[in-house]
Design a protein around this motif. Structure first.
Motif, mmCIF file in Angstrom:
data_model
loop_
_atom_site.group_PDB
_atom_site.id
_atom_site.type_symbol
_atom_site.label_atom_id
_atom_site.label_comp_id
_atom_site.label_asym_id
_atom_site.label_seq_id
_atom_site.Cartn_x
_atom_site.Cartn_y
_atom_site.Cartn_z
ATOM 1 N N LYS A 21 -2.994 6.565 1.867
ATOM 2 C CA LYS A 21 -2.836 6.911 3.285
ATOM 3 C C LYS A 21 -1.525 7.662 3.509
ATOM 4 C CE LYS A 21 -2.171 4.810 7.797
ATOM 5 N NZ LYS A 21 -1.894 3.553 8.495
ATOM 6 N N PRO A 22 -1.600 8.926 3.948
ATOM 7 C CA PRO A 22 -0.370 9.673 4.225
ATOM 8 C C PRO A 22 0.406 9.002 5.360
ATOM 9 C CG PRO A 22 -2.323 11.080 4.470
ATOM 10 C CD PRO A 22 -2.801 9.687 4.272
ATOM 11 N N VAL A 23 1.727 8.943 5.212
ATOM 12 C CA VAL A 23 2.569 8.372 6.258
ATOM 13 C C VAL A 23 3.750 9.297 6.504
ATOM 14 C CG1 VAL A 23 1.900 5.956 5.918
ATOM 15 C CG2 VAL A 23 3.781 6.906 4.578
ATOM 16 N N THR A 24 4.310 9.185 7.695
ATOM 17 C CA THR A 24 5.464 9.982 8.083
ATOM 18 C C THR A 24 6.651 9.053 8.321
ATOM 19 O OG1 THR A 24 4.748 9.891 10.381
ATOM 20 C CG2 THR A 24 4.036 11.813 9.081
ATOM 21 N N ALA A 25 7.762 9.637 8.732
ATOM 22 C CA ALA A 25 9.015 8.893 8.872
ATOM 23 C C ALA A 25 8.903 7.690 9.807
ATOM 24 C CB ALA A 25 10.116 9.834 9.343
ATOM 25 N N TYR A 76 2.849 8.241 0.728
ATOM 26 C CA TYR A 76 1.537 7.639 0.954
ATOM 27 C C TYR A 76 1.654 6.141 0.729
ATOM 28 C CZ TYR A 76 0.032 12.445 0.081
ATOM 29 O OH TYR A 76 -0.121 13.805 0.118
ATOM 30 N N LEU A 77 1.016 5.371 1.593
ATOM 31 C CA LEU A 77 0.834 3.955 1.321
ATOM 32 C C LEU A 77 -0.429 3.809 0.494
ATOM 33 C CD1 LEU A 77 1.667 2.165 4.686
ATOM 34 C CD2 LEU A 77 2.876 1.919 2.508
ATOM 35 N N ILE A 78 -0.393 2.917 -0.461
ATOM 36 C CA ILE A 78 -1.583 2.585 -1.243
ATOM 37 C C ILE A 78 -2.210 1.375 -0.573
ATOM 38 C CG2 ILE A 78 -2.472 1.836 -3.475
ATOM 39 C CD1 ILE A 78 0.092 3.131 -4.721
ATOM 40 N N LEU A 79 -3.432 1.541 -0.094
ATOM 41 C CA LEU A 79 -4.139 0.451 0.570
ATOM 42 C C LEU A 79 -5.297 -0.019 -0.300
ATOM 43 C CD1 LEU A 79 -4.378 1.904 4.202
ATOM 44 C CD2 LEU A 79 -2.565 0.473 3.223
ATOM 45 N N ALA A 80 -5.391 -1.329 -0.469
ATOM 46 C CA ALA A 80 -6.541 -1.957 -1.131
ATOM 47 C C ALA A 80 -7.072 -2.974 -0.140
ATOM 48 C CB ALA A 80 -6.119 -2.634 -2.433
ATOM 49 N N ALA A 81 -8.357 -2.897 0.134
ATOM 50 C CA ALA A 81 -8.960 -3.751 1.164
ATOM 51 C C ALA A 81 -8.154 -3.632 2.465
ATOM 52 C CB ALA A 81 -9.048 -5.200 0.699
ATOM 53 N N GLN A 82 -7.709 -2.420 2.771
ATOM 54 C CA GLN A 82 -6.975 -2.053 3.978
ATOM 55 C C GLN A 82 -5.609 -2.712 4.099
ATOM 56 O OE1 GLN A 82 -9.861 -2.849 7.084
ATOM 57 N NE2 GLN A 82 -10.764 -0.833 6.797
ATOM 58 N N GLY A 86 1.270 -0.848 -2.348
ATOM 59 C CA GLY A 86 2.174 0.032 -3.049
ATOM 60 C C GLY A 86 2.390 1.313 -2.265
ATOM 61 N N PHE A 87 3.121 2.236 -2.905
ATOM 62 C CA PHE A 87 3.345 3.526 -2.266
ATOM 63 C C PHE A 87 3.533 4.604 -3.323
ATOM 64 C CE2 PHE A 87 7.724 2.815 -3.236
ATOM 65 C CZ PHE A 87 8.370 4.031 -3.145
ATOM 66 N N VAL A 88 3.382 5.839 -2.881
ATOM 67 C CA VAL A 88 3.533 7.027 -3.718
ATOM 68 C C VAL A 88 4.453 7.994 -2.997
ATOM 69 C CG1 VAL A 88 2.309 9.082 -4.571
ATOM 70 C CG2 VAL A 88 1.267 6.825 -4.825
ATOM 71 N N LYS A 89 5.318 8.645 -3.787
ATOM 72 C CA LYS A 89 6.116 9.762 -3.270
ATOM 73 C C LYS A 89 5.841 10.963 -4.157
ATOM 74 C CE LYS A 89 10.728 11.662 -2.648
ATOM 75 N NZ LYS A 89 12.164 11.490 -2.940
ATOM 76 N N LEU A 90 5.451 12.065 -3.528
ATOM 77 C CA LEU A 90 5.224 13.329 -4.225
ATOM 78 C C LEU A 90 6.235 14.362 -3.738
ATOM 79 C CD1 LEU A 90 1.332 13.674 -3.833
ATOM 80 C CD2 LEU A 90 2.608 12.647 -5.735
ATOM 81 N N LYS A 91 6.657 15.220 -4.631
ATOM 82 C CA LYS A 91 7.384 16.428 -4.268
ATOM 83 C C LYS A 91 6.409 17.566 -4.514
ATOM 84 C CE LYS A 91 12.118 15.011 -5.150
ATOM 85 N NZ LYS A 91 13.329 15.301 -5.976
ATOM 86 N N LEU A 92 5.927 18.159 -3.426
ATOM 87 C CA LEU A 92 4.841 19.134 -3.514
ATOM 88 C C LEU A 92 5.188 20.382 -4.311
ATOM 89 C CD1 LEU A 92 3.126 19.166 -0.015
ATOM 90 C CD2 LEU A 92 2.345 18.111 -2.149
ATOM 91 N N HIS A 93 6.388 20.853 -4.201
ATOM 92 C CA HIS A 93 6.792 22.093 -4.865
ATOM 93 C C HIS A 93 8.036 21.794 -5.694
ATOM 94 C CE1 HIS A 93 3.985 23.882 -2.090
ATOM 95 N NE2 HIS A 93 4.663 23.372 -1.092
ATOM 96 N N GLU A 94 7.827 21.288 -6.896
ATOM 97 C CA GLU A 94 8.940 20.875 -7.747
ATOM 98 C C GLU A 94 8.661 21.288 -9.182
ATOM 99 O OE1 GLU A 94 12.717 19.341 -7.944
ATOM 100 O OE2 GLU A 94 11.483 19.533 -6.148
#
Length: 188
Positions: A21-25, A76-82, A86-94
């Protein structure tokens, strides 16, 4: 402020949908809670202070809010059974150092709580990260992993990543024997 309930192990096992799930600040406090739980599940042994310095440097709501506002960063938040596990951080242009000509995405962080590991969550999340990279027309995903994290390295290998370099951390309160990292890449 409410905290998320712990996700029972049987709920993770029976979860049909793993959502990235994408999340913002504005979600920084929620990301901070799950980040600290997941980090403490796996990495406190790296530190003389049990990880307090690193958690304060990287996972407070204030630090996360600022980092999440960077235009190149995606959280992104990692959701299992909603429920967040966990979470993920990506750097889109790296670009991968030494491979600047390739259109690359860095998977900077993927942390999953111990209760959710071994349940297929990581595999489902990795496929979604690959899909995101393809949507952004990336030719490469790369990451750094602690060289002592043999399970994580094996997981990345199972998902098509190969070793392509090393890195060394200089954090002052980190135990010297844990400062090594491997750099891994996956071509798309």
């Amino acid at each position: 402020m409410t905290s998320e309930p712990d996700l029972p192990e049987q709920a993770i096992t029976s979860a049909k949908v793993i959502e990235l799930k994408p999340v913002t600040a504005d979600a920084a406090p929620q990301v901070a809670r799950v980040a600290v739980r997941a980090y403490n599940d796996h990495y406190t042994h790296l530190w003389f202070d049990g990880g307090s310095w690193y958690v304060g440097k990287c996972f407070t709501p204030e630090v996360l809010r600022e980092d999440m506002s960077h235009p190149n960063h995606r959280y992104y938040l990692i959701l299992a059974a909603q429920q967040p596990v966990g979470f993920v951080k990506l750097k889109l242009h790296e670009p991968l150092p030494g491979h600047e000509g390739l259109n690359a995405l860095e998977l900077e962080r993927i942390y999953i709580e111990r209760a959710a590991t071994g349940q297929g969550v990581g595999k489902a999340v990795m496929q979604q990260i690959i899909d995101i990279a393809r949507q952004h027309q990336k030719s490469l995903i790369w990451l750094k992993a602690m060289d002592s994290s043999t399970e994580a390295i094996a997981f990345y290998r199972q998902n098509g990543f190969v070793h392509c370099g090393t890195h060394h951390l200089d954090f002052p309160v980190m135990k010297p024997e844990y400062r090594g990292m491997v750099i891994m890449k996956k071509e798309l």
